[in-house]
Design an enzyme around this catalytic site. Structure first.
Site, PDB file in Angstrom:
ATOM      1  N   GLY A  54       0.801  -1.222   0.000  1.00 16.95           N
ATOM      2  CA  GLY A  54       0.000   0.000   0.000  1.00 16.95           C
ATOM      3  C   GLY A  54       0.833   1.270   0.000  1.00 16.95           C
ATOM      4  N   GLU A  58      -0.995   6.675  -3.542  1.00 16.73           N
ATOM      5  CA  GLU A  58      -2.143   7.472  -3.102  1.00 16.73           C
ATOM      6  C   GLU A  58      -2.498   8.425  -4.237  1.00 16.73           C
ATOM      7  OE1 GLU A  58      -1.493   9.438   0.625  1.00 16.73           O
ATOM      8  OE2 GLU A  58      -0.806   7.608   1.613  1.00 16.73           O
ATOM      9  N   ARG A  96       0.993 -19.453 -41.379  1.00 15.36           N
ATOM     10  CA  ARG A  96       0.062 -18.596 -42.126  1.00 15.36           C
ATOM     11  C   ARG A  96       0.549 -18.447 -43.576  1.00 15.36           C
ATOM     12  NH1 ARG A  96      -4.819 -16.514 -43.234  1.00 15.36           N
ATOM     13  NH2 ARG A  96      -4.735 -14.319 -43.838  1.00 15.36           N
ATOM     14  N   GLY A 111      -1.884  -9.691 -37.974  1.00 16.58           N
ATOM     15  CA  GLY A 111      -2.926  -8.940 -38.679  1.00 16.58           C
ATOM     16  C   GLY A 111      -4.208  -8.923 -37.868  1.00 16.58           C
ATOM     17  N   GLU A 163       5.178  -0.302 -10.243  1.00 19.62           N
ATOM     18  CA  GLU A 163       6.444  -0.344  -9.496  1.00 19.62           C
ATOM     19  C   GLU A 163       7.436   0.709 -10.030  1.00 19.62           C
ATOM     20  OE1 GLU A 163       7.758  -4.043  -7.979  1.00 19.62           O
ATOM     21  OE2 GLU A 163       5.772  -4.953  -8.169  1.00 19.62           O
TER      22      GLU A 163
HETATM   23  N1  CAA Z   1      17.256   1.764  -1.314  1.00 20.36           N
HETATM   24  C1  CAA Z   1      17.430   2.260  -0.054  1.00 20.36           C
HETATM   25  N2  CAA Z   1      17.108   3.521   0.280  1.00 20.36           N
HETATM   26  C2  CAA Z   1      16.601   4.308  -0.673  1.00 20.36           C
HETATM   27  C3  CAA Z   1      16.413   3.867  -2.004  1.00 20.36           C
HETATM   28  C4  CAA Z   1      16.764   2.532  -2.297  1.00 20.36           C
HETATM   29  N3  CAA Z   1      16.590   2.041  -3.531  1.00 20.36           N
HETATM   30  N4  CAA Z   1      15.896   4.884  -2.736  1.00 20.36           N
HETATM   31  C5  CAA Z   1      15.793   5.932  -1.903  1.00 20.36           C
HETATM   32  N5  CAA Z   1      16.213   5.582  -0.658  1.00 20.36           N
HETATM   33  C6  CAA Z   1      16.283   6.411   0.538  1.00 20.36           C
HETATM   34  C7  CAA Z   1      17.227   7.585   0.293  1.00 20.36           C
HETATM   35  O1  CAA Z   1      18.566   7.234   0.591  1.00 20.36           O
HETATM   36  C8  CAA Z   1      16.711   8.622   1.259  1.00 20.36           C
HETATM   37  O2  CAA Z   1      17.169   8.283   2.552  1.00 20.36           O
HETATM   38  P1  CAA Z   1      17.641   9.414   3.610  1.00 20.36           P
HETATM   39  O3  CAA Z   1      16.372  10.081   4.010  1.00 20.36           O
HETATM   40  O4  CAA Z   1      18.257   8.633   4.701  1.00 20.36           O
HETATM   41  O5  CAA Z   1      18.560  10.334   2.876  1.00 20.36           O
HETATM   42  C9  CAA Z   1      15.195   8.392   1.239  1.00 20.36           C
HETATM   43  O6  CAA Z   1      15.001   7.027   0.768  1.00 20.36           O
HETATM   44  C10 CAA Z   1      14.466   9.343   0.308  1.00 20.36           C
HETATM   45  O7  CAA Z   1      15.061   9.168  -0.978  1.00 20.36           O
HETATM   46  P2  CAA Z   1      14.980  10.263  -2.118  1.00 20.36           P
HETATM   47  O8  CAA Z   1      15.269  11.609  -1.514  1.00 20.36           O
HETATM   48  O9  CAA Z   1      15.796   9.791  -3.259  1.00 20.36           O
HETATM   49  O10 CAA Z   1      13.429  10.188  -2.477  1.00 20.36           O
HETATM   50  P3  CAA Z   1      12.628  10.938  -3.587  1.00 20.36           P
HETATM   51  O11 CAA Z   1      11.431  11.526  -2.951  1.00 20.36           O
HETATM   52  O12 CAA Z   1      13.502  11.827  -4.403  1.00 20.36           O
HETATM   53  O13 CAA Z   1      12.064   9.721  -4.496  1.00 20.36           O
HETATM   54  C11 CAA Z   1      12.100   8.070  -6.201  1.00 20.36           C
HETATM   55  C12 CAA Z   1      12.867   8.820  -5.116  1.00 20.36           C
HETATM   56  C13 CAA Z   1      13.104   7.123  -6.807  1.00 20.36           C
HETATM   57  C14 CAA Z   1      11.554   8.988  -7.277  1.00 20.36           C
HETATM   58  C15 CAA Z   1      10.927   7.284  -5.521  1.00 20.36           C
HETATM   59  O14 CAA Z   1       9.952   8.161  -5.020  1.00 20.36           O
HETATM   60  C16 CAA Z   1      10.297   6.283  -6.433  1.00 20.36           C
HETATM   61  O15 CAA Z   1      10.805   5.184  -6.613  1.00 20.36           O
HETATM   62  N6  CAA Z   1       9.102   6.637  -7.021  1.00 20.36           N
HETATM   63  C17 CAA Z   1       8.350   5.708  -7.790  1.00 20.36           C
HETATM   64  C18 CAA Z   1       7.317   5.090  -6.919  1.00 20.36           C
HETATM   65  C19 CAA Z   1       6.923   3.735  -7.367  1.00 20.36           C
HETATM   66  O16 CAA Z   1       7.722   2.943  -7.851  1.00 20.36           O
HETATM   67  N7  CAA Z   1       5.657   3.438  -7.152  1.00 20.36           N
HETATM   68  C20 CAA Z   1       5.201   2.146  -7.428  1.00 20.36           C
HETATM   69  C21 CAA Z   1       3.923   1.919  -6.729  1.00 20.36           C
HETATM   70  S1  CAA Z   1       3.807   0.359  -6.001  1.00 20.36           S
HETATM   71  C22 CAA Z   1       3.306  -0.657  -7.223  1.00 20.36           C
HETATM   72  O17 CAA Z   1       3.169  -0.322  -8.366  1.00 20.36           O
HETATM   73  C23 CAA Z   1       3.119  -2.044  -6.762  1.00 20.36           C
HETATM   74  C24 CAA Z   1       1.938  -2.703  -7.286  1.00 20.36           C
HETATM   75  O18 CAA Z   1       0.874  -2.610  -6.700  1.00 20.36           O
HETATM   76  C25 CAA Z   1       2.120  -3.580  -8.487  1.00 20.36           C
END
Ligand code: CAA
Length: 385
Positions: A122, A125, A270, A341, A365
């Site tokens: 989850g 949002e 085909r 086709g 994701e």
């Molecule tokens: N591993 C570990 N830590 C991580 C990380 C990773 N891969 N990526 C980020 N972090 C940590 C950062 O180090 C940072 O930590 P600190 O606060 O200690 O510095 C914290 O997380 C925040 O990171 P960012 O400042 O980089 O975060 P951001 O707001 O800039 O966002 C982003 C980064 C990559 C854009 C992220 O928001 C993202 O992946 N967005 C896409 C969301 C997504 O994939 N949604 C999918 C929905 S779920 C789904 O689809 C499943 C389903 O139901 C099928």
């Protein structure tokens, strides 16, 4: 590891099983928007819900490469069943094992591994899609319970006729300036008071995989359901998504492979202008490109899995695998439809389902654009601000 040849017997076994217990239902799963009980039970019997869970909790204890081959082969049979297993293994069981305490693992893992429980993730949002840290759903402690209020959308594995547990992101620090650092992860069973399903999302593809809105209205769960540390939940979700992106790549490879096989068969059988269309260079070149791209995508997916299994960092490689494999899956499905086709456009043939299903892999994701952000941030080593 040269050509992953050592996994081919394993693949053949999974392919045969998926051909027996999933493929015959794939068209009905899509048409009825539902995975029937008989498929759920057979998937459970095969152990696939708990493929990566340790044997002591009832799982198969597979490594990531075996697990993604299973997701690939199940997706080759049905994308809807494939995505269910991708979410269960990568987004739920993996973070539970990484961050769960003993009590949480003992409570949830055996049921997740046996398929008695389906796990959902989850995060999304209405205002937190690509900007996943912009979580508005909030949780506050009231005595020994977390009280959750807010809304999620597009949540996969919200199977309404099956017991579900959802791991959710919640804002636990009301100071909005904390951003992703004010977000925690909480385990919420779908039968918790105040957990309500909203609209079942009306998707283009993966119709059998339940995807829903969730509303939390003073939803109460025990304090012990916090996964990891208070305000440490965003990182857990990012770590889970790294693993998840490998399995979404595997799903796209499986769907691309299915489309490729259909295209090959059609090119061979085909007859137009007195000869099989596969004798025409226009078709031969398409088939050659499709087969090459699927093979390259498969290796990207397996190598990201192998990095994970070896304990190396794999954030970038998982994003590359998902980005490339989902693009390949979509392109190969497109070419396969074109080779067929009008038959490719006909709902009584499986291709248009594959074409619709595989599109999700460029979105779920993390969109392809987000994967490129993740890849380039890692390569350039540039801090965000
Ligand atoms: N591993 C570990 N830590 C991580 C990380 C990773 N891969 N990526 C980020 N972090 C940590 C950062 O180090 C940072 O930590 P600190 O606060 O200690 O510095 C914290 O997380 C925040 O990171 P960012 O400042 O980089 O975060 P951001 O707001 O800039 O966002 C982003 C980064 C990559 C854009 C992220 O928001 C993202 O992946 N967005 C896409 C969301 C997504 O994939 N949604 C999918 C929905 S779920 C789904 O689809 C499943 C389903 O139901 C099928």
């Amino acid at each position: 590891m040269l050509d992953y040849i050592e996994y081919e017997d394993f693949r053949a076994e999974v392919r045969a099983k998926a051909g027996e217990v999933v493929a015959p239902y794939a068209a009905a799963i899509d048409a009825d928007d539902h995975i029937p009980d008989e498929v759920m039970k057979e998937v459970a019997k095969a152990g696939w819900f708990g493929a990566t869970a340790p044997a002591e909790y009832g799982g198969l204890g597979w490594d990531t490469v075996r697990y993604v081959i299973m997701v690939e082969e199940v997706s080759r049979a049905s994308g809807s069943v494939g995505v269910m297993l991708a979410v269960q293994g990568s987004l739920i069981i993996f973070p539970l094992l990484e961050y769960g305490n003993d009590a949480q693992i003992k409570t949830y893992l055996p049921k997740l591994a046996s398929g008695e429980l389906v796990g959902s993730f989850g995060l999304t949002e209405p205002s937190a899609g690509s900007d996943a840290g912009n979580t508005k759903t909030a949780a506050a402690l009231d005595g020994d319970e977390w009280v959750i209020n807010g809304q999620k959308c597009f949540i996969t594995n919200t199977k309404r006729d099956w017991p579900v547990v959802c791991v959710v992101t919640v804002r636990t620090d009301p100071d909005k300036s904390k951003g992703a650092r004010g977000v925690s992860s909480i385990i919420v069973p779908a039968d918790a008071p105040g957990f309500n399903y909203g609209r079942k999302e009306n998707k283009m593809g993966l119709r059998g995989s339940d995807t829903s809105e969730i509303f939390f209205e003073d939803c109460r769960v025990p304090k012990g359901n916090l996964l990891g540390e208070v305000n440490g939940g965003f990182k857990i979700f990012m770590v889970a998504l790294d693993a998840g992106r490998i399995s979404i790549g595997a799903m796209a490879v499986g769907l691309g492979q299915a489309a490729l096989e259909l295209a090959i068969k059609h090119a061979e059988t085909r007859v137009q202008f007195g000869k099989p269309i596969g004798t025409k260079q226009a078709i031969q070149w398409k088939i050659a490109e499709m087969a090459t791209k699927v093979r390259a995508a498969r290796f990207l997916v397996y190598s990201a899995g192998a990095l994970k299994d070896a304990g190396h960092p794999y954030t970038k490689e998982a994003a590359m695998a998902k980005y490339y494999a989902s693009q390949v899956g979509r392109e190969v499905a497109y070419d396969a439809v074109q080779i067929h086709g009008a038959l490719g456009y006909d709902k009584s043939y499986p291709l248009e389902r594959i074409y619709r299903d595989v599109k999700l892999d460029e979105i779920g994701e993390g969109t392809s654009e987000i994967q490129k952000v993740v890849i380039s941030r890692d390569i350039l080593q540039i801090k965000k601000k």
